[in-house]
Design a protein around this motif. Structure first.
Motif, PDB file in Angstrom:
ATOM      1  N   PRO A  52     -53.150  24.368   7.119  1.00  0.00           N
ATOM      2  CA  PRO A  52     -52.667  24.982   8.370  1.00  0.00           C
ATOM      3  C   PRO A  52     -53.575  24.679   9.568  1.00  0.00           C
ATOM      4  CG  PRO A  52     -52.717  26.617   6.606  1.00  0.00           C
ATOM      5  CD  PRO A  52     -53.391  25.379   6.082  1.00  0.00           C
ATOM      6  N   VAL A  53     -54.864  24.656   9.359  1.00  0.00           N
ATOM      7  CA  VAL A  53     -55.809  24.321  10.426  1.00  0.00           C
ATOM      8  C   VAL A  53     -55.516  22.913  10.925  1.00  0.00           C
ATOM      9  CG1 VAL A  53     -58.252  23.902  10.962  1.00  0.00           C
ATOM     10  CG2 VAL A  53     -57.600  25.840   9.494  1.00  0.00           C
ATOM     11  N   SER A  54     -55.303  22.018   9.996  1.00  0.00           N
ATOM     12  CA  SER A  54     -55.056  20.624  10.315  1.00  0.00           C
ATOM     13  C   SER A  54     -53.733  20.444  11.071  1.00  0.00           C
ATOM     14  CB  SER A  54     -55.040  19.806   9.023  1.00  0.00           C
ATOM     15  OG  SER A  54     -54.922  18.443   9.300  1.00  0.00           O
ATOM     16  N   TYR A  55     -52.650  20.979  10.529  1.00  0.00           N
ATOM     17  CA  TYR A  55     -51.346  20.773  11.177  1.00  0.00           C
ATOM     18  C   TYR A  55     -51.308  21.386  12.573  1.00  0.00           C
ATOM     19  CZ  TYR A  55     -46.579  20.723  12.585  1.00  0.00           C
ATOM     20  OH  TYR A  55     -45.441  20.509  13.337  1.00  0.00           O
TER      21      TYR A  55
ATOM     22  N   PHE B 284     -43.632  18.414  11.063  1.00  0.00           N
ATOM     23  CA  PHE B 284     -44.236  19.218  10.003  1.00  0.00           C
ATOM     24  C   PHE B 284     -44.016  18.575   8.638  1.00  0.00           C
ATOM     25  CE2 PHE B 284     -44.049  22.332   6.619  1.00  0.00           C
ATOM     26  CZ  PHE B 284     -45.293  22.922   6.736  1.00  0.00           C
ATOM     27  N   PHE B 285     -42.776  18.195   8.339  1.00  0.00           N
ATOM     28  CA  PHE B 285     -42.500  17.649   7.013  1.00  0.00           C
ATOM     29  C   PHE B 285     -43.110  16.255   6.832  1.00  0.00           C
ATOM     30  CE2 PHE B 285     -39.422  21.131   6.937  1.00  0.00           C
ATOM     31  CZ  PHE B 285     -39.830  21.713   5.747  1.00  0.00           C
ATOM     32  N   LYS B 286     -43.149  15.482   7.897  1.00  0.00           N
ATOM     33  CA  LYS B 286     -43.816  14.186   7.809  1.00  0.00           C
ATOM     34  C   LYS B 286     -45.325  14.385   7.619  1.00  0.00           C
ATOM     35  CE  LYS B 286     -40.696  11.148  10.328  1.00  0.00           C
ATOM     36  NZ  LYS B 286     -40.598  10.252  11.507  1.00  0.00           N
ATOM     37  N   PHE B 287     -45.903  15.318   8.377  1.00  0.00           N
ATOM     38  CA  PHE B 287     -47.335  15.571   8.248  1.00  0.00           C
ATOM     39  C   PHE B 287     -47.652  16.138   6.869  1.00  0.00           C
ATOM     40  CE2 PHE B 287     -51.302  17.932   8.796  1.00  0.00           C
ATOM     41  CZ  PHE B 287     -52.102  16.919   9.291  1.00  0.00           C
TER      42      PHE B 287
ATOM     43  N   PHE C 195     -49.080   6.914  13.495  1.00  0.00           N
ATOM     44  CA  PHE C 195     -47.989   5.960  13.593  1.00  0.00           C
ATOM     45  C   PHE C 195     -46.711   6.364  12.862  1.00  0.00           C
ATOM     46  CE2 PHE C 195     -51.824   3.467  14.437  1.00  0.00           C
ATOM     47  CZ  PHE C 195     -51.493   3.028  15.710  1.00  0.00           C
ATOM     48  N   TRP C 196     -46.728   7.499  12.167  1.00  0.00           N
ATOM     49  CA  TRP C 196     -45.512   7.930  11.483  1.00  0.00           C
ATOM     50  C   TRP C 196     -45.203   9.393  11.749  1.00  0.00           C
ATOM     51  CZ3 TRP C 196     -44.598  10.591   6.528  1.00  0.00           C
ATOM     52  CH2 TRP C 196     -43.254  10.549   6.147  1.00  0.00           C
ATOM     53  N   ALA C 197     -46.061  10.326  11.323  1.00  0.00           N
ATOM     54  CA  ALA C 197     -45.744  11.748  11.428  1.00  0.00           C
ATOM     55  C   ALA C 197     -45.572  12.208  12.866  1.00  0.00           C
ATOM     56  CB  ALA C 197     -46.830  12.591  10.743  1.00  0.00           C
ATOM     57  N   PHE C 198     -46.470  11.788  13.756  1.00  0.00           N
ATOM     58  CA  PHE C 198     -46.406  12.199  15.156  1.00  0.00           C
ATOM     59  C   PHE C 198     -46.139  10.989  16.040  1.00  0.00           C
ATOM     60  CE2 PHE C 198     -49.207  15.426  13.212  1.00  0.00           C
ATOM     61  CZ  PHE C 198     -48.503  16.566  13.554  1.00  0.00           C
ATOM     62  N   GLN C 199     -45.315  10.091  15.562  1.00  0.00           N
ATOM     63  CA  GLN C 199     -45.081   8.859  16.312  1.00  0.00           C
ATOM     64  C   GLN C 199     -44.562   9.133  17.711  1.00  0.00           C
ATOM     65  OE1 GLN C 199     -42.246   6.972  13.764  1.00  0.00           O
ATOM     66  NE2 GLN C 199     -40.507   7.614  14.965  1.00  0.00           N
ATOM     67  N   TYR C 200     -44.960   8.275  18.604  1.00  0.00           N
ATOM     68  CA  TYR C 200     -44.533   8.381  19.999  1.00  0.00           C
ATOM     69  C   TYR C 200     -43.315   7.493  20.172  1.00  0.00           C
ATOM     70  CZ  TYR C 200     -49.033  10.556  20.797  1.00  0.00           C
ATOM     71  OH  TYR C 200     -50.088  11.397  20.758  1.00  0.00           O
TER      72      TYR C 200
END
Length: 124
Positions: free
Chosen positions: A46-49, A68-71, A118-123
């Motif tokens: 949780p700290v990380s996400y 969230f699900f990708k992370f 490059f995947w979970a929080f991709q721009y």
């Protein structure tokens, strides 16, 4: 990208500290190393996400649900690598848990950043 790296390192260091300290405390409390590692991971996730979502990758266009699900996927893959390397090192070397855990966490951090960026929080 420089801000993303700085944010990732800062949040990652905080989450890693939580993971490391909780795992060492669990191990000192009688948990086996791999079980203690799970407890550390569960406390650090949780700290990380939250930190990465709000600071490291705050410019993302990905929805909270998607990110969230990708992370979570990235974190679990990283943790499986962490757990595997931890088990191998503890099984085949005389190195102590505290040392192996620290080294493994550093090794896995780079791949986690790349997958997050490059995947979970991709721009878009």
């Amino acid at each position: 990208m420089r801000a993303s790296v700085l944010g990732f390192v800062s949040v990652g260091a905080l989450a890693a500290a939580v993971h490391y300290v909780v795992a060492l405390l669990a191990h000192a409390g009688g948990w086996q190393p791999t079980g203690a590692n799970w407890i550390g991971f569960l406390c650090a996730f949780p700290v990380s996400y939250i930190g990465h979502r709000r600071w490291s990758f705050r410019g993302t266009q990905a929805s909270h649900m998607t990110a969230f699900f990708k992370f979570l996927t990235v974190a679990l893959l990283g943790f499986l690598g962490n757990q595997g390397l931890l088990w191998l090192a503890l099984t085949y070397t005389p190195l102590p848990f505290w040392f192996v855990l620290g080294m493994v966490m550093v090794i896995i951090a780079v791949s986690t950043w790349l997958l997050s960026r490059f995947w979970a929080f991709q721009y878009t």
